[in-house]
Design a protein around this motif. Structure first.
Motif, PDB file in Angstrom:
ATOM      1  N   ASN A  19       6.790 -13.300   0.002  1.00  0.00           N
ATOM      2  CA  ASN A  19       6.290 -12.234   0.882  1.00  0.00           C
ATOM      3  C   ASN A  19       5.162 -12.737   1.785  1.00  0.00           C
ATOM      4  O   ASN A  19       4.240 -12.008   2.120  1.00  0.00           O
ATOM      5  N   SER A  48       6.567  -9.178   7.179  1.00  0.00           N
ATOM      6  CA  SER A  48       6.074  -8.758   5.871  1.00  0.00           C
ATOM      7  C   SER A  48       4.833  -7.900   6.100  1.00  0.00           C
ATOM      8  O   SER A  48       3.858  -8.346   6.701  1.00  0.00           O
ATOM      9  N   ARG A  56       1.815  -8.511  -3.655  1.00  0.00           N
ATOM     10  CA  ARG A  56       2.850  -9.426  -3.167  1.00  0.00           C
ATOM     11  C   ARG A  56       3.790  -9.891  -4.284  1.00  0.00           C
ATOM     12  O   ARG A  56       4.879 -10.389  -4.007  1.00  0.00           O
ATOM     13  N   GLY A  59       8.261  -6.933  -6.046  1.00  0.00           N
ATOM     14  CA  GLY A  59       9.468  -6.844  -5.243  1.00  0.00           C
ATOM     15  C   GLY A  59       9.522  -7.908  -4.156  1.00  0.00           C
ATOM     16  O   GLY A  59       8.530  -8.546  -3.817  1.00  0.00           O
ATOM     17  N   GLY A  60      10.716  -8.093  -3.608  1.00  0.00           N
ATOM     18  CA  GLY A  60      10.891  -9.035  -2.506  1.00  0.00           C
ATOM     19  C   GLY A  60      11.612 -10.297  -2.927  1.00  0.00           C
ATOM     20  O   GLY A  60      11.327 -10.872  -3.975  1.00  0.00           O
ATOM     21  N   TYR A  65       8.456 -14.805   5.797  1.00  0.00           N
ATOM     22  CA  TYR A  65       8.879 -14.006   6.941  1.00  0.00           C
ATOM     23  C   TYR A  65       8.382 -14.710   8.209  1.00  0.00           C
ATOM     24  O   TYR A  65       7.579 -15.648   8.141  1.00  0.00           O
ATOM     25  N   MET A 180       7.905   1.002  -0.207  1.00  0.00           N
ATOM     26  CA  MET A 180       7.471  -0.397  -0.153  1.00  0.00           C
ATOM     27  C   MET A 180       7.427  -0.947   1.275  1.00  0.00           C
ATOM     28  O   MET A 180       7.687  -2.127   1.513  1.00  0.00           O
ATOM     29  N   THR A 182       9.359  -0.494   3.805  1.00  0.00           N
ATOM     30  CA  THR A 182      10.641  -0.890   4.396  1.00  0.00           C
ATOM     31  C   THR A 182      11.112   0.041   5.505  1.00  0.00           C
ATOM     32  O   THR A 182      12.060  -0.295   6.226  1.00  0.00           O
ATOM     33  N   ASN A 422       9.749  -5.665   5.994  1.00  0.00           N
ATOM     34  CA  ASN A 422       9.839  -5.945   4.556  1.00  0.00           C
ATOM     35  C   ASN A 422      11.278  -6.081   4.067  1.00  0.00           C
ATOM     36  O   ASN A 422      11.656  -5.533   3.028  1.00  0.00           O
ATOM     37  N   LYS A 424      14.470  -7.009   2.260  1.00  0.00           N
ATOM     38  CA  LYS A 424      14.774  -7.417   0.878  1.00  0.00           C
ATOM     39  C   LYS A 424      13.617  -7.160  -0.087  1.00  0.00           C
ATOM     40  O   LYS A 424      13.605  -7.702  -1.196  1.00  0.00           O
ATOM     41  N   ARG A 425      12.694  -6.280   0.296  1.00  0.00           N
ATOM     42  CA  ARG A 425      11.536  -6.003  -0.560  1.00  0.00           C
ATOM     43  C   ARG A 425      11.831  -4.904  -1.571  1.00  0.00           C
ATOM     44  O   ARG A 425      11.200  -4.839  -2.631  1.00  0.00           O
TER      45      ARG A 425
END
Length: 430
Positions: A19, A48, A56, A59-60, A65, A180, A182, A422, A424-425
């Motif tokens: 991230n 990100s 950080r 997730g992700g 990035y 998150m 996104t 974000n 794929k977070r």
């Protein structure tokens, strides 16, 4: 807009948690956020979004990035209506900064997440964080009444309003709280407030493991009574030893009210507690000091400096409230069966448990897998809140996809069709 290389000075971000990005920007106005997002969205770059970076490890699946958008410098109070008990604040404001400001007006924001000195209100809202006092006050989702959000294309929307009694249509706030980062970049948050309690106390009830069933029976009795605790948090013996110097299961019962009401409830606990339970009553100052120490027990991406051969992880488990007793006992069994250090606590009023693990990569992976198998049988779920990216690629942060996952995908496509924010977070790689 000045771009600051991640390799330069204070903006170094460890690769351990992913991230991160090739460069970083730290806007100080909403207009700058719009400008940045318009540019990167048009160019097809990935961003990100973060506050100070404590989450950080949450997730992700992307290590780098194109750009890190840090809101740490976009902070401050926008508007505070003392009489209406609402405040509007910028996302980079830390929880501690916000509470310190509100304290001058005998008010508070009713949330107690981990690391209040470092966690920003934007990050707390984006992750829908909460703490042990969730039993009375709820989570971030329960206190936000309005948001200002910048979409990936730079356009701005406002959700909710600035008054508590707002019933205008669908509650759009809930789309962004817990998403998150996104769906959009939160640029303003309006929250309802609570008055500072006139008095508070914290009761600790400690029992040996073979008397845990008696503590469970007492907890049911308390919840069926007229007693109104702010928290009912159960600590396992390891965490209890660290925080209270008693290596036993310990139930934290917090009260906040006028002094007479608090003292009455503390006395009720003394009269009704299990005979085998050891009771300790903390004064207001002692209670505040205890919660301060409690708030920093979980690792975060800014301070987790374990050696390479050791991994730290935090697992959040949701279950029926009284099953917290079973989960903490199962966690203790897993600790004995595997070479891991483990501390655990859970809210027997709301059903959220947190397990802090330290051990080798293989041991951590094994324990999380076994925990999930146990939780599935109870129709609960386990989310990994903190883990290095190397293991996040092997262990799905978000447990199982829900049956309504297709709705998440549809909303993401509509609000951020280029997957700018974000990527794929969130759950399912959104």
């Amino acid at each position: 807009m000045e771009l600051k290389e991640v390799s330069g000075g204070q903006y170094v971000l460890s690769k351990k948690y992913g991230n991160t990005g090739l460069s970083m920007v730290t806007p100080k106005s909403e207009e700058e956020i719009q400008q940045i997002l318009r540019t990167v969205n048009t160019e097809g770059k990935k961003v990100s979004v973060m506050g100070r970076g404590t989450k950080r490890g949450y997730g992700g699946l992307k290590e780098d990035y194109d750009l890190v958008l840090s809101l740490a410098n976009y902070k401050g109070i926008v508007e505070h209506t003392v009489g209406d008990m609402t405040v509007t604040v910028r996302p980079g404001t830390t929880i501690a900064e916000l509470q310190e400001y509100l304290k001058q007006h005998d008010q508070m924001v009713s949330i107690d997440p981990s690391w209040p000195e470092e966690a920003t209100i934007g990050g707390v809202v984006a992750a829908n964080e909460s703490g042990p006092k969730r039993l009375k006050y709820g989570s971030a989702r329960d206190l936000v009444i309005g948001l200002r959000v910048v979409y990936a294309d730079g356009s701005i929307i406002r959700t909710g309003g600035k008054v508590v009694k707002n019933v205008a249509g669908y509650d759009m706030n809930k789309l962004f709280i817990g998403s998150m980062g996104t769906l959009g970049v939160i640029s303003e948050i309006t929250m309802k407030l609570w008055p500072l309690p006139k008095y508070e106390s914290l009761v600790l009830l400690s029992v040996e493991e073979d008397r845990l069933e008696e503590l469970k029976t007492f907890t049911v009795k308390l919840q069926d009574s007229m007693i109104e605790p702010v928290s009912l948090e159960l600590m396992d013996p390891v965490l209890s030893k660290r925080l209270s110097d008693r290596e036993e299961y310990t139930l934290l019962i917090a009260f906040e009210d006028v002094e007479k009401a608090v003292r009455y409830q503390v006395e009720w606990v003394a009269v009704n507690k299990p005979e085998a339970a050891i009771q300790s009553n903390l004064s207001p100052d002692e209670a505040r000091e205890f919660w301060k120490r409690f708030s920093v027990i979980q690792p975060n991406a800014l301070n987790d400096d374990e050696p390479a051969e050791q991994v730290r992880a935090t697992v959040k488990i949701s279950s029926k409230n009284m099953e917290v007793f079973d989960i903490l006992q199962e966690a203790r069994r897993l600790k004995l069966d595997n070479e891991v250090e483990l501390e655990a606590h859970g809210g027997v009023g709301h059903g959220l448990s947190f397990l802090i693990l330290t051990g080798s990569k293989n041991a951590i992976q094994t324990v999380i897998t076994q925990l999930r198998d146990f939780v599935r049988k109870k129709q609960g779920y386990a989310v990994v809140k903190h883990l290095p990216i190397e293991l996040r690629k092997k262990i799905d942060t978000w447990h199982d996809k829900p049956s309504h996952f297709f709705l998440f995908e549809g909303i993401k496509r509509k609000m951020d069709p280029e997957n700018t924010l974000n990527h794929k977070r969130f759950i399912g790689g959104i």
